[in-house]
Write a protein that holds these residues in place. Structure first.
Motif, PDB file in Angstrom:
ATOM      1  N   GLU A 182      -9.214  -6.839 -12.307  1.00  0.00           N
ATOM      2  CA  GLU A 182     -10.038  -8.011 -12.850  1.00  0.00           C
ATOM      3  C   GLU A 182     -11.091  -8.583 -12.009  1.00  0.00           C
ATOM      4  N   SER A 183     -10.828  -8.532 -10.460  1.00  0.00           N
ATOM      5  CA  SER A 183     -11.315  -9.360  -9.667  1.00  0.00           C
ATOM      6  C   SER A 183     -11.482  -8.516  -8.150  1.00  0.00           C
ATOM      7  N   PRO A 184     -12.566  -8.601  -7.444  1.00  0.00           N
ATOM      8  CA  PRO A 184     -12.503  -8.108  -6.029  1.00  0.00           C
ATOM      9  C   PRO A 184     -11.463  -8.346  -5.169  1.00  0.00           C
ATOM     10  N   GLU A 185     -10.976  -9.688  -5.372  1.00  0.00           N
ATOM     11  CA  GLU A 185      -9.776 -10.223  -4.653  1.00  0.00           C
ATOM     12  C   GLU A 185      -8.562  -9.500  -5.080  1.00  0.00           C
ATOM     13  N   GLN A 186      -8.372  -9.193  -6.165  1.00  0.00           N
ATOM     14  CA  GLN A 186      -7.111  -8.451  -6.616  1.00  0.00           C
ATOM     15  C   GLN A 186      -7.342  -7.090  -5.799  1.00  0.00           C
ATOM     16  N   LEU A 187      -8.337  -6.432  -6.037  1.00  0.00           N
ATOM     17  CA  LEU A 187      -8.535  -5.204  -5.245  1.00  0.00           C
ATOM     18  C   LEU A 187      -8.065  -5.215  -3.818  1.00  0.00           C
ATOM     19  N   THR A 188      -8.586  -6.400  -3.122  1.00  0.00           N
ATOM     20  CA  THR A 188      -8.269  -6.350  -1.757  1.00  0.00           C
ATOM     21  C   THR A 188      -6.837  -6.840  -1.393  1.00  0.00           C
ATOM     22  N   GLU A 189      -6.206  -7.346  -2.384  1.00  0.00           N
ATOM     23  CA  GLU A 189      -4.768  -7.757  -2.184  1.00  0.00           C
ATOM     24  C   GLU A 189      -4.081  -6.386  -2.311  1.00  0.00           C
ATOM     25  N   TYR A 190      -4.354  -5.696  -3.380  1.00  0.00           N
ATOM     26  CA  TYR A 190      -3.746  -4.245  -3.427  1.00  0.00           C
ATOM     27  C   TYR A 190      -3.865  -3.260  -2.405  1.00  0.00           C
ATOM     28  N   LYS A 191      -5.017  -3.390  -1.959  1.00  0.00           N
ATOM     29  CA  LYS A 191      -5.075  -2.491  -0.659  1.00  0.00           C
ATOM     30  C   LYS A 191      -4.582  -2.859   0.351  1.00  0.00           C
ATOM     31  N   ARG A 192      -4.251  -4.413   0.660  1.00  0.00           N
ATOM     32  CA  ARG A 192      -3.662  -4.901   1.631  1.00  0.00           C
ATOM     33  C   ARG A 192      -1.967  -4.381   1.636  1.00  0.00           C
ATOM     34  N   ARG A 193      -1.461  -4.570   0.264  1.00  0.00           N
ATOM     35  CA  ARG A 193      -0.222  -4.190   0.094  1.00  0.00           C
ATOM     36  C   ARG A 193      -0.002  -2.732   0.322  1.00  0.00           C
ATOM     37  N   LYS A 194      -1.087  -2.009  -0.225  1.00  0.00           N
ATOM     38  CA  LYS A 194      -0.952  -0.450   0.140  1.00  0.00           C
ATOM     39  C   LYS A 194      -0.701  -0.124   1.547  1.00  0.00           C
ATOM     40  N   GLU A 195      -1.547  -1.057   2.390  1.00  0.00           N
ATOM     41  CA  GLU A 195      -1.433  -0.461   3.660  1.00  0.00           C
ATOM     42  C   GLU A 195      -0.264  -0.936   4.243  1.00  0.00           C
ATOM     43  N   GLU A 196       0.247  -1.962   3.679  1.00  0.00           N
ATOM     44  CA  GLU A 196       1.538  -2.668   4.299  1.00  0.00           C
ATOM     45  C   GLU A 196       2.781  -1.394   3.835  1.00  0.00           C
ATOM     46  N   ALA A 197       2.410  -0.860   2.927  1.00  0.00           N
ATOM     47  CA  ALA A 197       3.440   0.226   2.156  1.00  0.00           C
ATOM     48  C   ALA A 197       3.421   1.367   3.119  1.00  0.00           C
ATOM     49  N   LEU A 198       2.264   1.576   3.717  1.00  0.00           N
ATOM     50  CA  LEU A 198       2.197   2.920   4.612  1.00  0.00           C
ATOM     51  C   LEU A 198       2.640   2.601   6.019  1.00  0.00           C
ATOM     52  N   ARG A 199       2.740   1.369   6.300  1.00  0.00           N
ATOM     53  CA  ARG A 199       3.526   0.927   7.665  1.00  0.00           C
ATOM     54  C   ARG A 199       4.740   1.197   7.500  1.00  0.00           C
ATOM     55  N   ARG A 200       5.239   0.750   6.273  1.00  0.00           N
ATOM     56  CA  ARG A 200       6.648   0.802   6.214  1.00  0.00           C
ATOM     57  C   ARG A 200       7.374   2.239   5.462  1.00  0.00           C
ATOM     58  N   ASP A 201       6.316   3.120   5.337  1.00  0.00           N
ATOM     59  CA  ASP A 201       6.737   4.397   4.626  1.00  0.00           C
ATOM     60  C   ASP A 201       7.902   4.990   5.255  1.00  0.00           C
ATOM     61  N   HIS A 202       8.909   5.229   4.472  1.00  0.00           N
ATOM     62  CA  HIS A 202      10.188   5.761   5.000  1.00  0.00           C
ATOM     63  C   HIS A 202       9.899   7.148   5.578  1.00  0.00           C
ATOM     64  N   ARG A 203       9.114   7.879   5.038  1.00  0.00           N
ATOM     65  CA  ARG A 203       9.005   9.252   5.733  1.00  0.00           C
ATOM     66  C   ARG A 203       8.389   9.321   7.249  1.00  0.00           C
ATOM     67  N   LYS A 204       7.459   8.490   7.477  1.00  0.00           N
ATOM     68  CA  LYS A 204       6.875   8.070   8.603  1.00  0.00           C
ATOM     69  C   LYS A 204       7.876   7.255   9.586  1.00  0.00           C
ATOM     70  N   LEU A 205       8.449   6.412   9.141  1.00  0.00           N
ATOM     71  CA  LEU A 205       9.414   5.627  10.047  1.00  0.00           C
ATOM     72  C   LEU A 205      10.742   6.851  10.361  1.00  0.00           C
ATOM     73  N   GLY A 206      11.252   7.404   9.342  1.00  0.00           N
ATOM     74  CA  GLY A 206      12.273   8.247   9.518  1.00  0.00           C
ATOM     75  C   GLY A 206      12.102   9.284  10.467  1.00  0.00           C
ATOM     76  N   LYS A 207      10.999   9.751  10.707  1.00  0.00           N
ATOM     77  CA  LYS A 207      10.619  10.808  11.635  1.00  0.00           C
ATOM     78  C   LYS A 207      10.381  10.160  13.023  1.00  0.00           C
TER      79      LYS A 207
END
Length: 607
Positions: A182-207
């Motif tokens: 609905e807003s650019p702010e929501q998209l920005t927050e979604y992308k921030r969370r997605k980056e955080e999920a990539l940082r925590r990705d168990h496939r990456k960290l597991g390796k």
């Protein structure tokens, strides 16, 4: 896996990101955006044919049959074309047509996939137009015109392969994923969370942490656990096994394969066959007659055989059989994902055989165990789902009466406990309803972990009995229960929950001793031996690197407790302690360190 409502220092963290299913506004935005994207694709790639383009939890996708493979560069061009369409403020017009009219129009534009979709649609047949330039079969809902979309709240995310109708034997398509808000702010927050999920990705960290690997030659969806990963598994298993023994559970072990007849009796062969690995038969005749062995998809039929091995008395019930049993399910290769969706996984399975009068109390006891496990693991972001059957579906077995009784028992339990819950109609197992515990991860994705199920059907199918107090033969009720659910999925979620920073009691390596020079190695080894004798997982870094590098390596590997040992520490019989949670703690006598570690581990606490 912080909640979307988790507190943070930044304003963006407070932005609520609803799922599409929770927001009519987002349904309209994402339906409309997917149509705009498809129109843009067909403008730039005239040979591309459209298939389906639904909304998903955090966005939408559209599948295309195109002779030209889409690239990341193409996504930018498609987004640019989408902005032009949005800026034209094209009206979105809904039109009802007859099946014949729809068929005629689809043939006129040579869209064979739309014809196949049309075959499965029920009246009324609706078409949505973007102005006079583009249309597709769709049930909606949509915005009034494309100008209501905000280009800076839209992003095309990726391209992936997909099969038509999800069938590997059918056409290979290209799927473009996108998100719209609905807003650019929501998209920005979604992308921030997605980056955080990539940082925590168990496939990456597991390796990175050396916990598990996958091997192509072994096969997809079949993880191989390293020594560190196996220690993590053992710790979780031992923790639950001890909790179960305290609560009267009896450990059992069952085979990985069985005759197909076992699963015919249970109903799995009839209701679950497509998710099972193919039968192993001796010859063509045996295969034709469906006589052979199968890998087990579930443990319950085996536990039933243990119960049935002798006639039980009401005095011996409830009977609680527990097993960490590995099961095998033939998941589609496109649905596999790290540890969260695999083909061979271990379930902390237990089956309770109870009298009808014991059902409510035992169910509450099981829920208490599950909540206690979650508390120890510090998993808080979950909700309870009452997974009931869909009365209009034929995938379930058993009478309405037994389903009503089973669902009533689950509802009474959550109301007695005052739990917040929601109903998931159609989410039941084919043999009985469930109470499922649903967790949210760092990207707000939902995963099912713990589950407890009430089952009147399998005792009936296997003709289970017990001798009641009055001497009559009665039918027990089964409770299926798994606090962890899949051990693999749990570990994947824990890796992401802790971002690889396991609490002390769970860490595969709990303490690392860092001798400053070769002169301190013997002392370090003696201390490690003392720690190991107490059940503490400790290692000495014998690499000979400089102290700064030793510390950096331990921090990178997220070791909870580091002990620097120089000449002063050897002389004082002490350790210079650094922890990941509290930083430098200074020099502490060895005996005191050992006592503190014992207490911390016993209480599942930090040092």
């Amino acid at each position: 896996m912080p909640s979307s409502e988790a507190p943070s220092s930044g304003l963006a963290e407070k932005i609520h990101l609803p799922r599409t299913s929770e927001s009519e506004a987002l349904k309209k935005i994402r339906h409309t955006t997917s149509h705009v994207m498809a129109m843009a694709v067909q403008k730039l790639f005239p040979k591309a044919q459209v298939t389906i383009g639904p909304w998903i939890d955090n966005g939408f996708y559209y599948d295309f049959d195109s002779p030209e493979p889409f690239t990341e560069k193409d996504l930018k061009a498609i987004k640019k074309e989408m902005v032009k369409i949005i800026n034209r403020k094209l009206p979105v017009v809904r039109e009802e047509v007859s099946r014949e009219e729809a068929e005629q129009r689809i043939k006129a534009i040579n869209e064979p996939y739309k014809l196949e979709i049309l075959e499965g649609l029920e009246a009324p047949i609706t078409i949505y137009h973007l102005g006079e330039h583009w249309w597709d079969l769709c049930a909606g809902p949509h915005l009034e015109n494309t100008g209501e979309l905000k280009p800076d709240a839209i992003e095309l995310e990726s391209v992936a392969g997909a099969y038509w109708r999800g069938d590997e034997t059918k056409a290979q398509l290209q799927r473009i994923y996108g998100t719209a808000w609905e807003s650019p702010e929501q998209l920005t927050e979604y992308k921030r969370r997605k980056e955080e999920a990539l940082r925590r990705d168990h496939r990456k960290l597991g390796k990175e942490l050396g916990l598990f690997i996958f091997s192509d030659i072994v096969g997809p969806g079949l993880p191989l656990w390293t020594p560190k990963g196996t220690l993590l598994r053992y710790t979780l298993e031992d923790f639950l096994k001890q909790e179960q023994l305290k609560r009267g559970y009896l450990p059992v072990v069952t085979p990985h394969i069985a005759r197909v007849d076992l699963f015919k009796t249970s109903g799995h062969w009839q209701k679950y066959k497509e998710d099972m690995f193919p039968m192993m038969a001796d010859d063509e005749q045996a295969e034709a007659e469906e006589q052979g062995f199968v890998l087990k998809p579930m443990n319950c039929p085996f536990h039933i055989q243990l119960y049935k091995s002798e006639l039980r008395s009401y005095r011996t019930l409830p009977m609680r059989l527990a097993e960490f049993g590995t099961v095998y399910r033939y998941e589609q290769s496109g649905e596999l994902g790290g540890l969260t969706r695999v083909r061979g996984f271990t379930v902390d399975d237990s089956h309770l055989f109870v009298t009808p009068e014991q059902l409510d109390a035992e169910f509450l006891s099981v829920v208490d165990l599950i909540l206690s496990v979650f508390k120890s693991l510090k998993l808080q972001n979950f909700k309870a789902r009452l997974s009931f059957r869909d009365p209009s579906s034929d995938k379930y077995m058993g009478s309405d009466e037994v389903w009503d009784k089973a669902e009533g028992a689950i509802r009474r339990a959550v109301e007695t406990l005052g739990m917040n819950y929601f109903e998931g109609i159609g989410e039941a197992a084919f043999y009985g309803p469930k109470l499922d515990f649903i967790f949210q991860d760092a990207l707000d994705r939902e995963w099912q972990l713990g589950t407890v199920q009430v089952d009147y059907n399998l005792p009936e199918r296997f003709d289970l009995e017990y001798v009641a107090e009055d001497g009559t033969r009665q039918r027990p009720v089964m409770i299926h229960r798994a606090p962890f659910g899949s051990l693999e999925r749990l570990i994947g979620i824990l890796i992401e929950e802790y971002a690889g920073d396991f609490p002390l009691w769970l860490a595969p390596e709990q303490v690392r001793l860092l001798p400053v020079s070769q002169d301190q190695v013997e002392f370090s080894q003696n201390v490690v031996n003392q720690m190991r004798s107490l059940g503490i997982r400790a290692e000495v870094d014998l690499s000979g690197e400089r102290l700064g590098k030793l510390i950096r390596n331990a921090e990178k590997e997220k070791i909870p407790v580091m002990a620097v040992i120089g000449a002063k520490e050897v002389e004082a019989n002490s350790l210079s302690i650094r922890t990941r949670t509290n930083g430098e703690l200074g020099s502490i006598p060895v005996v005191e360190v050992l006592d503190k570690l014992k207490v911390a581990l016993a209480n599942h606490d930090n040092f």
